[in-house]
Design an enzyme around this catalytic site. Sequence first.
Site, PDB file in Angstrom:
ATOM      1  N   GLY A  18      45.926 -44.281  28.279  1.00 16.75           N
ATOM      2  CA  GLY A  18      47.321 -44.704  28.425  1.00 16.75           C
ATOM      3  C   GLY A  18      47.961 -44.247  29.725  1.00 16.75           C
ATOM      4  O   GLY A  18      47.324 -44.224  30.788  1.00 16.75           O
ATOM      5  N   VAL A  19      49.213 -43.849  29.628  1.00 17.27           N
ATOM      6  CA  VAL A  19      49.959 -43.459  30.824  1.00 17.27           C
ATOM      7  C   VAL A  19      49.364 -42.172  31.418  1.00 17.27           C
ATOM      8  O   VAL A  19      49.370 -41.992  32.646  1.00 17.27           O
ATOM      9  CB  VAL A  19      51.469 -43.350  30.503  1.00 17.27           C
ATOM     10  CG1 VAL A  19      51.809 -42.148  29.672  1.00 17.27           C
ATOM     11  CG2 VAL A  19      52.295 -43.397  31.771  1.00 17.27           C
ATOM     12  N   ASP A  20      48.839 -41.312  30.587  1.00 16.52           N
ATOM     13  CA  ASP A  20      48.206 -40.058  31.032  1.00 16.52           C
ATOM     14  C   ASP A  20      47.026 -40.375  31.963  1.00 16.52           C
ATOM     15  O   ASP A  20      46.918 -39.818  33.072  1.00 16.52           O
ATOM     16  CB  ASP A  20      47.740 -39.302  29.779  1.00 16.52           C
ATOM     17  CG  ASP A  20      47.327 -37.871  30.044  1.00 16.52           C
ATOM     18  OD1 ASP A  20      47.576 -37.376  31.136  1.00 16.52           O
ATOM     19  OD2 ASP A  20      46.764 -37.252  29.108  1.00 16.52           O
ATOM     20  N   TYR A  63      49.763 -42.543  20.181  1.00 19.55           N
ATOM     21  CA  TYR A  63      50.315 -41.671  19.133  1.00 19.55           C
ATOM     22  C   TYR A  63      51.076 -42.423  18.040  1.00 19.55           C
ATOM     23  O   TYR A  63      51.501 -41.820  17.051  1.00 19.55           O
ATOM     24  CB  TYR A  63      51.165 -40.556  19.742  1.00 19.55           C
ATOM     25  CG  TYR A  63      50.350 -39.409  20.321  1.00 19.55           C
ATOM     26  CD1 TYR A  63      48.952 -39.405  20.250  1.00 19.55           C
ATOM     27  CD2 TYR A  63      50.969 -38.316  20.924  1.00 19.55           C
ATOM     28  CE1 TYR A  63      48.204 -38.356  20.782  1.00 19.55           C
ATOM     29  CE2 TYR A  63      50.225 -37.255  21.441  1.00 19.55           C
ATOM     30  CZ  TYR A  63      48.845 -37.286  21.372  1.00 19.55           C
ATOM     31  OH  TYR A  63      48.109 -36.237  21.886  1.00 19.55           O
ATOM     32  N   THR A 103      54.714 -43.798  21.895  1.00 15.85           N
ATOM     33  CA  THR A 103      54.701 -45.141  21.281  1.00 15.85           C
ATOM     34  C   THR A 103      53.424 -45.940  21.581  1.00 15.85           C
ATOM     35  O   THR A 103      53.341 -47.111  21.244  1.00 15.85           O
ATOM     36  CB  THR A 103      55.936 -45.968  21.707  1.00 15.85           C
ATOM     37  OG1 THR A 103      55.889 -46.200  23.114  1.00 15.85           O
ATOM     38  CG2 THR A 103      57.218 -45.276  21.328  1.00 15.85           C
ATOM     39  N   GLY A 104      52.427 -45.285  22.192  1.00 21.84           N
ATOM     40  CA  GLY A 104      51.143 -45.941  22.421  1.00 21.84           C
ATOM     41  C   GLY A 104      50.112 -45.386  21.447  1.00 21.84           C
ATOM     42  O   GLY A 104      50.207 -45.599  20.238  1.00 21.84           O
ATOM     43  N   ASP A 113      55.229 -49.882  36.341  1.00 16.76           N
ATOM     44  CA  ASP A 113      54.162 -48.888  36.260  1.00 16.76           C
ATOM     45  C   ASP A 113      54.748 -47.569  36.755  1.00 16.76           C
ATOM     46  O   ASP A 113      55.113 -47.450  37.925  1.00 16.76           O
ATOM     47  CB  ASP A 113      53.012 -49.363  37.168  1.00 16.76           C
ATOM     48  CG  ASP A 113      51.890 -48.354  37.262  1.00 16.76           C
ATOM     49  OD1 ASP A 113      52.006 -47.239  36.711  1.00 16.76           O
ATOM     50  OD2 ASP A 113      50.882 -48.691  37.907  1.00 16.76           O
ATOM     51  N   ILE A 114      54.819 -46.590  35.874  1.00 13.18           N
ATOM     52  CA  ILE A 114      55.503 -45.331  36.221  1.00 13.18           C
ATOM     53  C   ILE A 114      54.809 -44.599  37.362  1.00 13.18           C
ATOM     54  O   ILE A 114      55.451 -43.831  38.083  1.00 13.18           O
ATOM     55  CB  ILE A 114      55.665 -44.435  34.972  1.00 13.18           C
ATOM     56  CG1 ILE A 114      56.792 -43.420  35.178  1.00 13.18           C
ATOM     57  CG2 ILE A 114      54.364 -43.768  34.585  1.00 13.18           C
ATOM     58  CD1 ILE A 114      57.238 -42.726  33.918  1.00 13.18           C
TER      59      ILE A 114
HETATM   60  N1  AR6 Z   1      53.523 -46.914  33.247  1.00 16.33           N
HETATM   61  C1  AR6 Z   1      54.454 -46.900  32.263  1.00 16.33           C
HETATM   62  N2  AR6 Z   1      54.144 -46.885  30.948  1.00 16.33           N
HETATM   63  C2  AR6 Z   1      52.829 -46.929  30.626  1.00 16.33           C
HETATM   64  C3  AR6 Z   1      51.792 -46.954  31.586  1.00 16.33           C
HETATM   65  C4  AR6 Z   1      52.181 -46.943  32.958  1.00 16.33           C
HETATM   66  N3  AR6 Z   1      51.294 -46.948  33.945  1.00 16.33           N
HETATM   67  N4  AR6 Z   1      50.607 -46.982  30.923  1.00 16.33           N
HETATM   68  C5  AR6 Z   1      50.877 -47.003  29.613  1.00 16.33           C
HETATM   69  N5  AR6 Z   1      52.219 -46.969  29.422  1.00 16.33           N
HETATM   70  P1  AR6 Z   1      50.487 -43.675  25.617  1.00 16.33           P
HETATM   71  P2  AR6 Z   1      51.366 -41.620  23.690  1.00 16.33           P
HETATM   72  C6  AR6 Z   1      53.002 -46.956  28.177  1.00 16.33           C
HETATM   73  O1  AR6 Z   1      49.414 -44.127  24.687  1.00 16.33           O
HETATM   74  O2  AR6 Z   1      51.600 -42.658  22.651  1.00 16.33           O
HETATM   75  C7  AR6 Z   1      46.873 -40.439  25.948  1.00 16.33           C
HETATM   76  O3  AR6 Z   1      45.499 -40.645  25.760  1.00 16.33           O
HETATM   77  C8  AR6 Z   1      52.358 -47.495  26.930  1.00 16.33           C
HETATM   78  O4  AR6 Z   1      52.403 -48.923  26.920  1.00 16.33           O
HETATM   79  O5  AR6 Z   1      50.160 -43.546  27.053  1.00 16.33           O
HETATM   80  O6  AR6 Z   1      52.394 -40.540  23.905  1.00 16.33           O
HETATM   81  C9  AR6 Z   1      47.229 -38.946  26.037  1.00 16.33           C
HETATM   82  O7  AR6 Z   1      46.194 -38.203  26.646  1.00 16.33           O
HETATM   83  C10 AR6 Z   1      53.262 -46.889  25.858  1.00 16.33           C
HETATM   84  O8  AR6 Z   1      54.447 -47.674  25.719  1.00 16.33           O
HETATM   85  O9  AR6 Z   1      51.080 -42.220  25.152  1.00 16.33           O
HETATM   86  C11 AR6 Z   1      47.422 -38.583  24.604  1.00 16.33           C
HETATM   87  O10 AR6 Z   1      46.189 -38.258  23.986  1.00 16.33           O
HETATM   88  C12 AR6 Z   1      53.675 -45.551  26.473  1.00 16.33           C
HETATM   89  O11 AR6 Z   1      53.284 -45.612  27.848  1.00 16.33           O
HETATM   90  C13 AR6 Z   1      48.001 -39.816  23.984  1.00 16.33           C
HETATM   91  O12 AR6 Z   1      47.549 -40.909  24.792  1.00 16.33           O
HETATM   92  C14 AR6 Z   1      53.029 -44.351  25.828  1.00 16.33           C
HETATM   93  O13 AR6 Z   1      51.705 -44.663  25.417  1.00 16.33           O
HETATM   94  C15 AR6 Z   1      49.512 -39.823  24.012  1.00 16.33           C
HETATM   95  O14 AR6 Z   1      49.976 -40.947  23.318  1.00 16.33           O
END
Ligand code: AR6
Length: 185
Positions: free
Chosen positions: A38-40, A134, A131-132, A16-17
């Site tokens: 997601g991570v945001d 988006y 990769t989530g 978990d980042i």
């Molecule tokens: N630690 C590490 N990686 C994570 C965590 C965590 N705590 N949580 C999720 N991931 P995403 P995007 C991974 O969807 O595709 C948001 O709503 C997840 O499994 O977070 O760039 C923003 O506000 C995946 O592999 O980001 C934007 O609207 C990776 O993080 C949009 O999503 C990225 O997934 C951005 O989409």
Amino acid sequence: MKRNINDNTLEIVVGDITKEATNVIVNAANGSLLGGGGVDGAIHQAAGPKLVKACQEVRNHELNGEELPTGEVIITSGFQLSARFIIHTVGPIWNQTPDLQEELLANCYRNALELVKVNKLSSISFPSISTGVYGYPIHEAATIALQTIIQFLQENHIGLVKIVLFSDKDYNIYQEKFQHLVEKI
Ligand code: AR6
């Protein structure tokens, strides 16, 4: 998995980042910088409510109220996180700009690393940007992420760069690409 590249360490882990204690963690944000899923969402939750205020200030004062363009970066404090700083970037949405998406995704990584270098920081953790939500296919995104980071580390001294994957499945994909790419160094 860990490798030395030009006196830097590049490490891939599952985790978990928001728990990382590197100087910087990277947020895969959206252009509004006001949070999301997601991570945001996880980073905003863990950093606390001052983060959204700081992002709003950056938008008002550094971006003239505009959204952060795809591939660009801004930096804020990490507030309640162990990391001192958060670099926020916006990855490309898969197939929204097909001719530009590889370059835009590479820009996220390169611009974040440049900012670490300029600020004389020595460690940074990246998630797998785009990769989530988006929808960027992870095999392709992993190759771009790793190639960009490896090239930057071959030309610069940072210290520690971590890629923090959220599942074993993602880790295995990155690890396989990483092994393949480091064999060529
Ligand atoms: N630690 C590490 N990686 C994570 C965590 C965590 N705590 N949580 C999720 N991931 P995403 P995007 C991974 O969807 O595709 C948001 O709503 C997840 O499994 O977070 O760039 C923003 O506000 C995946 O592999 O980001 C934007 O609207 C990776 O993080 C949009 O999503 C990225 O997934 C951005 O989409």
